[in-house]
Design a protein around this motif. Structure first.
Motif, mmCIF file in Angstrom:
data_model
loop_
_atom_site.group_PDB
_atom_site.id
_atom_site.type_symbol
_atom_site.label_atom_id
_atom_site.label_comp_id
_atom_site.label_asym_id
_atom_site.label_seq_id
_atom_site.Cartn_x
_atom_site.Cartn_y
_atom_site.Cartn_z
ATOM 1 N N ASN A 65 0.836 -1.209 0.000
ATOM 2 C CA ASN A 65 0.000 0.000 0.000
ATOM 3 C C ASN A 65 0.868 1.254 0.000
ATOM 4 N N ASP A 66 1.930 1.250 0.811
ATOM 5 C CA ASP A 66 2.860 2.386 0.824
ATOM 6 C C ASP A 66 3.471 2.595 -0.551
ATOM 7 N N GLU A 67 3.902 1.505 -1.153
ATOM 8 C CA GLU A 67 4.537 1.594 -2.462
ATOM 9 C C GLU A 67 3.550 2.087 -3.514
ATOM 10 N N SER A 68 2.303 1.663 -3.395
ATOM 11 C CA SER A 68 1.269 2.112 -4.334
ATOM 12 C C SER A 68 0.998 3.603 -4.170
ATOM 13 N N MET A 69 0.955 4.065 -2.928
ATOM 14 C CA MET A 69 0.772 5.491 -2.665
ATOM 15 C C MET A 69 1.903 6.300 -3.275
#
Length: 231
Positions: A167-171
């Motif tokens: 999720n962090d990487e997607s953000m």
């Protein structure tokens, strides 16, 4: 104010950038109202686990430069780190995959020790030459902060916190982040790279105001991307 920091624990500029942000915060009058959140970013998701390759050897192969040139890159970065009172030991550093280290930070976050775990991982990798891809090592580092080492090893043997890392990487991808460290101040102002503390001071003041759109400064300098690291 919330400051989100995308970084990787094997990125030499990320530790320097962290320290420079902290230096800026130390003199910021509203520092008690600032929350720093560390977001996951993998410079090389396909990085191998430690296999005995030195950092200079890795850089030499990755950037197609001589071993001596790679050692010069390491020395330049060591000097930059020393300027922030950080010690980088490139001769003993253990290149490895950082994914599980990111999962450990999310584990620590649930116990309100995100910053402590992040700092411990940076120090372990750059100064103590520990293998932060090794589960036993990660469990030991967690134990230093009061966590149950066996529970950490259990967690790392599963897929727990994988979603949080992704999720962090997607953000980060949605924000167009291609290099780290990358700092976002209240969604209003961003600093790309390990810029001088003065630039972080300016960002704090600007973000504390009424800005509405995300403005990025320092792009493509003092940072590492998936393809290169300006050492």
């Amino acid at each position: 104010m919330q400051i989100e920091v995308w970084s990787d624990f094997v990125c030499p500029f990320c530790y320097i950038g962290k320290r420079r942000l902290e230096n800026a915060l130390s003199s910021f009058p509203h520092r008690d109202q600032v929350e720093v959140i560390f977001r996951s970013f993998e410079l090389d998701p396909n990085a191998k686990e430690a296999d005995g390759e030195s950092m200079a050897e890795l850089l030499s192969a990755k950037y197609n430069v001589s071993l001596e040139q790679a050692k010069g890159m390491c020395e330049n970065m060591r000097q930059q780190a020393a300027g922030e009172d950080l010690t980088y030991d490139f001769d003993k550093m253990i290149p490895t995959n950082s994914f599980d280290a990111h999962r450990l930070v999310h584990y620590a976050t649930e116990n309100e020790k995100m910053n402590e775990m992040s700092e411990r991982l940076f120090y372990a990798f750059f100064t103590e030459s520990k293998n932060i891809g090794d589960h036993e090592t990660l469990a030991s580092l967690g134990e230093e902060l009061g966590f149950d080492g066996e529970d950490i090893k259990r967690m790392l043997s599963t897929e727990e916190y994988t979603k949080e890392v992704r999720n962090d990487e997607s953000m980060g991808s949605q924000l167009g982040i291609q290099g780290v460290p990358f700092f976002v101040f209240d969604g209003k102002y961003a600093v790309s790279g390990a810029q001088p503390s003065e630039m972080f001071e300016q960002a704090l003041v600007k973000a504390w105001g009424d800005g509405q759109t995300l403005e990025v400064v320092g792009e493509d300098t003092n940072s590492c991307t998936t393809d290169s690291c300006d050492m």
